[in-house]
Write a protein that holds these residues in place. Sequence first.
Motif, mmCIF file in Angstrom:
data_model
loop_
_atom_site.group_PDB
_atom_site.id
_atom_site.type_symbol
_atom_site.label_atom_id
_atom_site.label_comp_id
_atom_site.label_asym_id
_atom_site.label_seq_id
_atom_site.Cartn_x
_atom_site.Cartn_y
_atom_site.Cartn_z
ATOM 1 N N LYS A 190 0.862 -1.190 0.000
ATOM 2 C CA LYS A 190 0.000 0.000 0.000
ATOM 3 C C LYS A 190 0.892 1.232 0.000
ATOM 4 O O LYS A 190 2.056 1.179 0.434
ATOM 5 C CB LYS A 190 -0.892 0.018 1.251
ATOM 6 C CG LYS A 190 -1.901 -1.125 1.304
ATOM 7 C CD LYS A 190 -2.865 -0.983 2.490
ATOM 8 C CE LYS A 190 -3.833 -2.157 2.531
ATOM 9 N NZ LYS A 190 -4.842 -2.040 3.587
ATOM 10 N N LYS B 59 -6.278 -2.910 10.789
ATOM 11 C CA LYS B 59 -7.011 -2.137 9.777
ATOM 12 C C LYS B 59 -6.425 -2.306 8.386
ATOM 13 O O LYS B 59 -6.881 -1.681 7.433
ATOM 14 C CB LYS B 59 -7.023 -0.651 10.160
ATOM 15 C CG LYS B 59 -7.766 -0.400 11.454
ATOM 16 C CD LYS B 59 -7.833 1.062 11.790
ATOM 17 C CE LYS B 59 -8.659 1.238 13.061
ATOM 18 N NZ LYS B 59 -9.062 2.606 13.277
ATOM 19 N N ASN B 60 -5.368 -3.116 8.278
ATOM 20 C CA ASN B 60 -4.690 -3.266 6.988
ATOM 21 C C ASN B 60 -4.505 -4.712 6.532
ATOM 22 O O ASN B 60 -4.234 -4.942 5.357
ATOM 23 C CB ASN B 60 -3.283 -2.634 7.044
ATOM 24 C CG ASN B 60 -3.308 -1.130 6.989
ATOM 25 O OD1 ASN B 60 -3.130 -0.459 8.003
ATOM 26 N ND2 ASN B 60 -3.561 -0.578 5.814
ATOM 27 N N ALA B 61 -4.564 -5.659 7.452
ATOM 28 C CA ALA B 61 -4.163 -7.027 7.083
ATOM 29 C C ALA B 61 -5.236 -8.065 7.407
ATOM 30 O O ALA B 61 -4.909 -9.221 7.686
ATOM 31 C CB ALA B 61 -2.846 -7.377 7.773
ATOM 32 N N ASN B 62 -6.497 -7.670 7.329
ATOM 33 C CA ASN B 62 -7.569 -8.658 7.495
ATOM 34 C C ASN B 62 -7.515 -9.712 6.391
ATOM 35 O O ASN B 62 -7.904 -10.866 6.596
ATOM 36 C CB ASN B 62 -8.931 -7.969 7.501
ATOM 37 C CG ASN B 62 -9.137 -7.164 8.765
ATOM 38 O OD1 ASN B 62 -9.447 -7.717 9.810
ATOM 39 N ND2 ASN B 62 -8.939 -5.860 8.688
ATOM 40 N N VAL B 63 -7.032 -9.307 5.231
ATOM 41 C CA VAL B 63 -6.937 -10.256 4.110
ATOM 42 C C VAL B 63 -6.053 -11.449 4.464
ATOM 43 O O VAL B 63 -6.278 -12.552 3.979
ATOM 44 C CB VAL B 63 -6.403 -9.578 2.821
ATOM 45 C CG1 VAL B 63 -7.438 -8.676 2.202
ATOM 46 C CG2 VAL B 63 -5.119 -8.843 3.083
ATOM 47 N N HIS C 281 -2.479 -6.590 -3.752
ATOM 48 C CA HIS C 281 -2.443 -7.855 -3.004
ATOM 49 C C HIS C 281 -1.968 -8.954 -3.938
ATOM 50 O O HIS C 281 -2.558 -9.160 -5.009
ATOM 51 C CB HIS C 281 -3.843 -8.202 -2.480
ATOM 52 C CG HIS C 281 -4.434 -7.136 -1.616
ATOM 53 N ND1 HIS C 281 -4.036 -6.923 -0.315
ATOM 54 C CD2 HIS C 281 -5.389 -6.212 -1.860
ATOM 55 C CE1 HIS C 281 -4.721 -5.915 0.199
ATOM 56 N NE2 HIS C 281 -5.549 -5.459 -0.719
ATOM 57 N N LYS D 116 -6.703 3.087 3.648
ATOM 58 C CA LYS D 116 -6.335 1.728 4.078
ATOM 59 C C LYS D 116 -7.238 0.687 3.437
ATOM 60 O O LYS D 116 -6.856 -0.472 3.277
ATOM 61 C CB LYS D 116 -6.490 1.596 5.606
ATOM 62 C CG LYS D 116 -5.609 2.485 6.447
ATOM 63 C CD LYS D 116 -5.881 2.170 7.911
ATOM 64 C CE LYS D 116 -5.359 3.221 8.860
ATOM 65 N NZ LYS D 116 -3.978 3.611 8.703
ATOM 66 N N SER E 260 -9.754 -1.043 0.628
ATOM 67 C CA SER E 260 -10.039 -1.145 -0.803
ATOM 68 C C SER E 260 -11.549 -1.128 -1.058
ATOM 69 O O SER E 260 -12.321 -1.733 -0.297
ATOM 70 C CB SER E 260 -9.483 -2.459 -1.349
ATOM 71 O OG SER E 260 -8.091 -2.529 -1.187
#
Length: 269
Positions: free
Chosen positions: A151, A190-194, A223, A248, A250
């Motif tokens: 990001k 807040k950035n890496a839930n994926v 990603h 943050k 998408s």
Amino acid sequence: MPAAGKRVATIGFGAMARSLRASLAADEAMPAIGAALVPPGKVAAAPAGPDDVAFFPEVDALLAWRPELVVECASHQAVATVLPTVLRRGVDCVIVSIGALGDAAVRAEIEESARAGGARAVIASGAIGGLDVLRAAAAAGLDHVVYTGRKPPHAWLGSPAGERFDLAALRSETIIFEGDARAAAALYPKNANVTAAVALAGIGFERTRVTLVADPAIGRNIHELEAAGAFGSFRIRLENAPLPDNPKTSWLAALSIVQAIRSHFSSIR
Ligand SMILES: NC(=O)C1=CN([C@@H]2O[C@H](COP(=O)(O)OP(=O)(O)OC[C@H]3O[C@@H](n4cnc5c(N)ncnc54)[C@H](OP(=O)(O)O)[C@@H]3O)[C@@H](O)[C@H]2O)C=CC1
Ligand SMILES: O=C([O-])CC(=O)C(=O)O
């Protein structure tokens, strides 16, 4: 029109919930967001919000509104503290702050609450893709799953990267994290839930390798996911437009909730 007229509420009414509301409003076959749980101090701000959304400061008041589906787009804390109550009261939920499930106790509580309430908690695919491949391929055994998230530097503000690096001064791509998905999801809620979505679909939190990068040369959230196993191998790369209100997040993550809602109310999935 399978979903129009259904009672859908959100937990949280930030950038993603507002984007979701706009997407749903543009499709007459889809339900509107009719209610939202917001932090108590923010109900006073409701008159400035859309007048077709009822804002509630407490989960009991939200449940008294009788939602048929509750969409969590708030925080890990909301998954841990609010969703169990919703599920125990028999209301189905969509979860987008998936990283919260990296905490084994939270995951067990969500599972137990859903069972107790006869409800279902659905994990949105969020900002990533290829989860269907991972899920299917995992049945034959996966050798490795590697995720890289890039990001722009300002999208990492407020995260641990902001303490270790002068993000505004970065002139070249910089690795801000290397480790497993459990640590990534916990440190970057807040950035890496994926990374949690990938771990749950594939080979779990410990075996999913993660690299997070701040890159001043990009304007999108990129990603990359790579996996190999008995099935063969695959590689996927998404270049996601961020939401205007929150760099943050998408836009695709909000759109994935539209899809989760459509699927929830469809006879054929
Ligand atoms: N799965 C995926 O791919 C992705 C998942 N996410 C997750 O989605 C969440 C929402 O994203 P986004 O809308 O962009 O974030 P925002 O910060 O724009 O909005 C979140 C809103 O939820 C509120 N909130 C937090 N906790 C609670 C709670 N317990 N009850 C009610 N409201 C609450 C926040 O209030 P306050 O500001 O006062 O805390 C804020 O207003 C992120 O925090 C992240 O965890 C995000 C991107 C992708
Ligand atoms: O929206 C994205 O690009 C990814 C994100 O923030 C998350 O996984 O938490």
